[in-house]
Design a protein around this motif. Structure first.
Motif, PDB file in Angstrom:
ATOM      1  N   ALA A 174       8.121   3.441  -3.364  1.00 53.50           N
ATOM      2  CA  ALA A 174       8.032   4.417  -2.269  1.00 53.50           C
ATOM      3  C   ALA A 174       6.669   5.107  -2.258  1.00 53.50           C
ATOM      4  CB  ALA A 174       9.155   5.445  -2.398  1.00 53.50           C
ATOM      5  N   THR A 175       6.176   5.484  -3.424  1.00 53.53           N
ATOM      6  CA  THR A 175       4.854   6.113  -3.505  1.00 53.53           C
ATOM      7  C   THR A 175       3.766   5.119  -3.136  1.00 53.53           C
ATOM      8  OG1 THR A 175       5.644   7.616  -5.230  1.00 53.53           O
ATOM      9  CG2 THR A 175       3.263   7.341  -5.047  1.00 53.53           C
ATOM     10  N   ALA A 176       3.944   3.865  -3.545  1.00 52.82           N
ATOM     11  CA  ALA A 176       2.976   2.834  -3.171  1.00 52.82           C
ATOM     12  C   ALA A 176       2.934   2.651  -1.663  1.00 52.82           C
ATOM     13  CB  ALA A 176       3.338   1.511  -3.852  1.00 52.82           C
ATOM     14  N   ARG A 177       4.083   2.642  -1.012  1.00 51.05           N
ATOM     15  CA  ARG A 177       4.127   2.490   0.435  1.00 51.05           C
ATOM     16  C   ARG A 177       3.438   3.675   1.120  1.00 51.05           C
ATOM     17  NH1 ARG A 177       7.298  -0.500   3.819  1.00 51.05           N
ATOM     18  NH2 ARG A 177       8.647  -1.127   2.073  1.00 51.05           N
ATOM     19  N   ALA A 178       3.682   4.889   0.635  1.00 52.31           N
ATOM     20  CA  ALA A 178       3.077   6.069   1.239  1.00 52.31           C
ATOM     21  C   ALA A 178       1.558   6.013   1.156  1.00 52.31           C
ATOM     22  CB  ALA A 178       3.599   7.337   0.563  1.00 52.31           C
ATOM     23  N   PHE A 179       1.028   5.442   0.062  1.00 48.35           N
ATOM     24  CA  PHE A 179      -0.421   5.363  -0.073  1.00 48.35           C
ATOM     25  C   PHE A 179      -0.985   4.149   0.655  1.00 48.35           C
ATOM     26  CE2 PHE A 179      -4.299   3.861  -2.155  1.00 48.35           C
ATOM     27  CZ  PHE A 179      -5.100   4.993  -2.031  1.00 48.35           C
ATOM     28  N   GLY A 185      -3.567   2.269   5.379  1.00 50.77           N
ATOM     29  CA  GLY A 185      -3.513   1.602   6.669  1.00 50.77           C
ATOM     30  C   GLY A 185      -3.150   0.138   6.658  1.00 50.77           C
ATOM     31  N   PHE A 186      -2.763  -0.414   5.515  1.00 48.56           N
ATOM     32  CA  PHE A 186      -2.278  -1.792   5.487  1.00 48.56           C
ATOM     33  C   PHE A 186      -0.947  -1.898   6.243  1.00 48.56           C
ATOM     34  CE2 PHE A 186      -4.882  -2.470   1.510  1.00 48.56           C
ATOM     35  CZ  PHE A 186      -5.567  -3.598   1.962  1.00 48.56           C
ATOM     36  N   ASP A 187      -0.640  -3.093   6.735  1.00 45.19           N
ATOM     37  CA  ASP A 187       0.668  -3.379   7.296  1.00 45.19           C
ATOM     38  C   ASP A 187       1.584  -3.896   6.194  1.00 45.19           C
ATOM     39  OD1 ASP A 187      -0.162  -2.857   9.974  1.00 45.19           O
ATOM     40  OD2 ASP A 187      -1.079  -4.855  10.047  1.00 45.19           O
ATOM     41  N   SER A 188       2.827  -3.463   6.212  1.00 46.80           N
ATOM     42  CA  SER A 188       3.819  -4.012   5.284  1.00 46.80           C
ATOM     43  C   SER A 188       4.254  -5.378   5.793  1.00 46.80           C
ATOM     44  CB  SER A 188       5.025  -3.079   5.193  1.00 46.80           C
ATOM     45  OG  SER A 188       6.075  -3.687   4.474  1.00 46.80           O
ATOM     46  N   THR A 189       4.182  -6.397   4.939  1.00 41.05           N
ATOM     47  CA  THR A 189       4.540  -7.753   5.354  1.00 41.05           C
ATOM     48  C   THR A 189       5.770  -8.302   4.646  1.00 41.05           C
ATOM     49  OG1 THR A 189       2.999  -8.681   3.726  1.00 41.05           O
ATOM     50  CG2 THR A 189       2.164  -8.335   5.970  1.00 41.05           C
ATOM     51  N   ASP A 194      13.480  -1.981  -3.885  1.00 44.12           N
ATOM     52  CA  ASP A 194      12.627  -0.945  -4.464  1.00 44.12           C
ATOM     53  C   ASP A 194      11.833  -1.477  -5.651  1.00 44.12           C
ATOM     54  OD1 ASP A 194      14.598  -1.240  -6.378  1.00 44.12           O
ATOM     55  OD2 ASP A 194      15.002   0.906  -6.600  1.00 44.12           O
ATOM     56  N   THR A 195      11.638  -2.827  -5.687  1.00 48.66           N
ATOM     57  CA  THR A 195      10.929  -3.402  -6.832  1.00 48.66           C
ATOM     58  C   THR A 195       9.532  -3.917  -6.494  1.00 48.66           C
ATOM     59  OG1 THR A 195      11.794  -5.663  -6.554  1.00 48.66           O
ATOM     60  CG2 THR A 195      13.141  -4.101  -7.825  1.00 48.66           C
ATOM     61  N   ALA A 196       9.260  -4.283  -5.227  1.00 47.12           N
ATOM     62  CA  ALA A 196       7.947  -4.829  -4.887  1.00 47.12           C
ATOM     63  C   ALA A 196       7.664  -4.656  -3.408  1.00 47.12           C
ATOM     64  CB  ALA A 196       7.856  -6.309  -5.266  1.00 47.12           C
ATOM     65  N   HIS A 207      -2.650  -9.075   1.268  1.00 45.30           N
ATOM     66  CA  HIS A 207      -3.921  -8.821   0.595  1.00 45.30           C
ATOM     67  C   HIS A 207      -3.714  -8.034  -0.698  1.00 45.30           C
ATOM     68  CE1 HIS A 207      -5.838  -9.567   4.655  1.00 45.30           C
ATOM     69  NE2 HIS A 207      -6.571 -10.291   3.851  1.00 45.30           N
ATOM     70  N   MET A 208      -2.632  -7.257  -0.741  1.00 45.59           N
ATOM     71  CA  MET A 208      -2.295  -6.511  -1.946  1.00 45.59           C
ATOM     72  C   MET A 208      -0.789  -6.501  -2.110  1.00 45.59           C
ATOM     73  SD  MET A 208      -4.946  -3.294  -2.196  1.00 45.59           S
ATOM     74  CE  MET A 208      -4.534  -3.144  -3.957  1.00 45.59           C
ATOM     75  N   ALA A 209      -0.354  -6.326  -3.344  1.00 45.62           N
ATOM     76  CA  ALA A 209       1.064  -6.172  -3.643  1.00 45.62           C
ATOM     77  C   ALA A 209       1.198  -5.176  -4.778  1.00 45.62           C
ATOM     78  CB  ALA A 209       1.692  -7.509  -4.012  1.00 45.62           C
ATOM     79  N   MET A 210       2.346  -4.519  -4.817  1.00 44.54           N
ATOM     80  CA  MET A 210       2.629  -3.552  -5.873  1.00 44.54           C
ATOM     81  C   MET A 210       4.057  -3.792  -6.357  1.00 44.54           C
ATOM     82  SD  MET A 210       1.397  -2.060  -2.878  1.00 44.54           S
ATOM     83  CE  MET A 210      -0.317  -2.520  -2.541  1.00 44.54           C
ATOM     84  N   ASN A 211       4.254  -3.840  -7.654  1.00 38.92           N
ATOM     85  CA  ASN A 211       5.602  -4.027  -8.178  1.00 38.92           C
ATOM     86  C   ASN A 211       5.859  -3.115  -9.365  1.00 38.92           C
ATOM     87  OD1 ASN A 211       5.489  -5.425 -10.923  1.00 38.92           O
ATOM     88  ND2 ASN A 211       4.134  -6.762  -9.758  1.00 38.92           N
ATOM     89  N   VAL A 212       7.153  -2.970  -9.689  1.00 36.93           N
ATOM     90  CA  VAL A 212       7.564  -2.141 -10.830  1.00 36.93           C
ATOM     91  C   VAL A 212       8.243  -2.981 -11.898  1.00 36.93           C
ATOM     92  CG1 VAL A 212       7.817  -0.108  -9.345  1.00 36.93           C
ATOM     93  CG2 VAL A 212       9.811  -1.566  -9.778  1.00 36.93           C
ATOM     94  N   TRP A 213       8.032  -4.298 -11.858  1.00 34.10           N
ATOM     95  CA  TRP A 213       8.755  -5.212 -12.734  1.00 34.10           C
ATOM     96  C   TRP A 213       8.544  -4.899 -14.212  1.00 34.10           C
ATOM     97  CZ3 TRP A 213       6.314  -9.553  -9.392  1.00 34.10           C
ATOM     98  CH2 TRP A 213       6.980  -9.616  -8.157  1.00 34.10           C
ATOM     99  N   GLN A 214       7.355  -4.427 -14.563  1.00 33.02           N
ATOM    100  CA  GLN A 214       7.077  -4.086 -15.963  1.00 33.02           C
ATOM    101  C   GLN A 214       6.634  -2.638 -16.127  1.00 33.02           C
ATOM    102  OE1 GLN A 214       4.047  -6.948 -17.021  1.00 33.02           O
ATOM    103  NE2 GLN A 214       5.393  -8.714 -16.701  1.00 33.02           N
ATOM    104  N   SER A 215       6.702  -1.851 -15.036  1.00 34.41           N
ATOM    105  CA  SER A 215       6.055  -0.530 -15.072  1.00 34.41           C
ATOM    106  C   SER A 215       6.833   0.566 -14.354  1.00 34.41           C
ATOM    107  CB  SER A 215       4.659  -0.651 -14.448  1.00 34.41           C
ATOM    108  OG  SER A 215       4.742  -1.160 -13.115  1.00 34.41           O
ATOM    109  N   ARG A 216       8.108   0.377 -14.099  1.00 37.65           N
ATOM    110  CA  ARG A 216       8.860   1.390 -13.361  1.00 37.65           C
ATOM    111  C   ARG A 216       8.738   2.751 -14.045  1.00 37.65           C
ATOM    112  NH1 ARG A 216      12.760   1.255  -9.491  1.00 37.65           N
ATOM    113  NH2 ARG A 216      13.128  -1.000  -9.716  1.00 37.65           N
ATOM    114  N   GLY A 217       8.413   3.764 -13.251  1.00 39.17           N
ATOM    115  CA  GLY A 217       8.273   5.117 -13.766  1.00 39.17           C
ATOM    116  C   GLY A 217       6.916   5.440 -14.350  1.00 39.17           C
ATOM    117  N   ALA A 218       5.991   4.492 -14.322  1.00 43.30           N
ATOM    118  CA  ALA A 218       4.659   4.736 -14.899  1.00 43.30           C
ATOM    119  C   ALA A 218       3.944   5.859 -14.164  1.00 43.30           C
ATOM    120  CB  ALA A 218       3.818   3.463 -14.844  1.00 43.30           C
ATOM    121  N   GLY A 219       3.228   6.665 -14.925  1.00 44.30           N
ATOM    122  CA  GLY A 219       2.432   7.738 -14.345  1.00 44.30           C
ATOM    123  C   GLY A 219       0.980   7.321 -14.195  1.00 44.30           C
TER     124      GLY A 219
END
Length: 276
Positions: A174-179, A185-189, A194-196, A207-219
């Motif tokens: 969710a935070t990744a999407r907000a940023f 300004g990227f489009d979500s494809t 809630d994992t990627a 062009h970019m991807a964000m996942n929590v597969w190994q990092s959920r809750g990371a600060g």
């Protein structure tokens, strides 16, 4: 996407990996920095930072840098090149419908994807979301089909390649999407619950991807080896100016020297945007 900067402990060793195994060429070397790429285009910038240590397990940062080859023959040559001296760095392969991909981990733990795209006319879209999957892809069968005598002899060594996308480990989607969507300004494809999250510009699959597969809750990240910076190339000065305004409107600090916008995502992954 511009080049990805990696902070490394063993500059000579990591340079050798990307040059001799991944088949990139050294485009420049100055002091503690080596730039590697293909056909004159920078792909990876290595900066020697021997005082840093590896990040803790589960930290945010780089998941992989994905290097896009323009032909299956060039990809096969790179795959074969890595497999010979560094077979132990291979971590998997997949047919993603839009692409064929092979995954590695460099000697300092940075993820690397080598891939080839199918023609855009073969991609399937539904309501603005691209269809991707993870299907079995046999690397040996791929080599048998696409590794030519010409490629074995170095005939594809000068073929162009580029950073196709950059995949990050983050603390939450969710935070990744907000940023990356709302502010950057990227489009979500595409998304996987809630994992990627996969994002792009101009109708690319991502062009970019964000996942929590190994990092959920990371600060936010602490200084560490690994990702140093991601470079973004915008089409013109108006787009660069609009990006700066949008980031500021969303409350993100932007450093602007007149040519480059420098800013951090919520996990302190550093990004630089310039005009292509």
């Amino acid at each position: 996407m511009g080049p990805v900067t990696l902070l490394v402990a063993d500059l000579d060793g990591i340079t050798a990996y990307y040059r001799d195994a991944v088949t990139l060429q050294v485009l420049g070397a100055e002091g503690d920095t080596v730039t590697l790429g293909r056909a004159g285009r920078p792909i990876v910038v290595l900066t020697h930072e021997p005082s840093l240590r590896h990040a803790a397990r589960g930290a945010a940062g780089l998941y992989h840098t994905a290097i896009l080859f323009e032909s299956q023959a060039a990809l096969a040559a790179a795959l074969y090149s890595v497999a010979r001296p560094a077979a132990g760095t291979f971590t998997g392969s997949a047919d993603h419908l839009v692409s064929q991909a092979f995954y590695f981990t460099d000697p300092e733990g940075n993820g690397v994807e080598l891939y080839w795209d199918r023609a855009r006319s073969e991609w399937s879209w539904t309501h603005g979301q691209v269809e991707m999957s993870t299907l079995f892809l046999d690397p040996n069968a791929f080599l048998q089909e696409h590794l030519t005598e010409e490629a074995l002899a170095g005939g594809t060594a000068g073929d162009a390649a580029s950073v196709g996308h950059v995949h990050l480990s983050v603390g939450d989607v969710a935070t990744a999407r907000a940023f990356y969507v709302d502010a950057l300004g990227f489009d979500s494809t595409a998304s996987l619950g809630d994992t990627a999250l996969f994002v792009s510009a101009g109708g690319y699959h991502h062009h970019m991807a964000m996942n929590v597969w190994q990092s959920r809750g990371a600060g936010p990240r602490m200084p560490a080896l690994g990702l140093g910076r991601i470079d973004l190339a915008l089409p013109d000065a108006d787009a660069l100016g609009a990006l700066g305004e949008r980031l500021r409107d969303h409350g993100f600090a932007v450093r602007d020297d007149g040519r480059t916008l420098a800013f951090d995502d919520p996990w302190r992954n550093a990004l630089h945007a310039t005009v292509a």
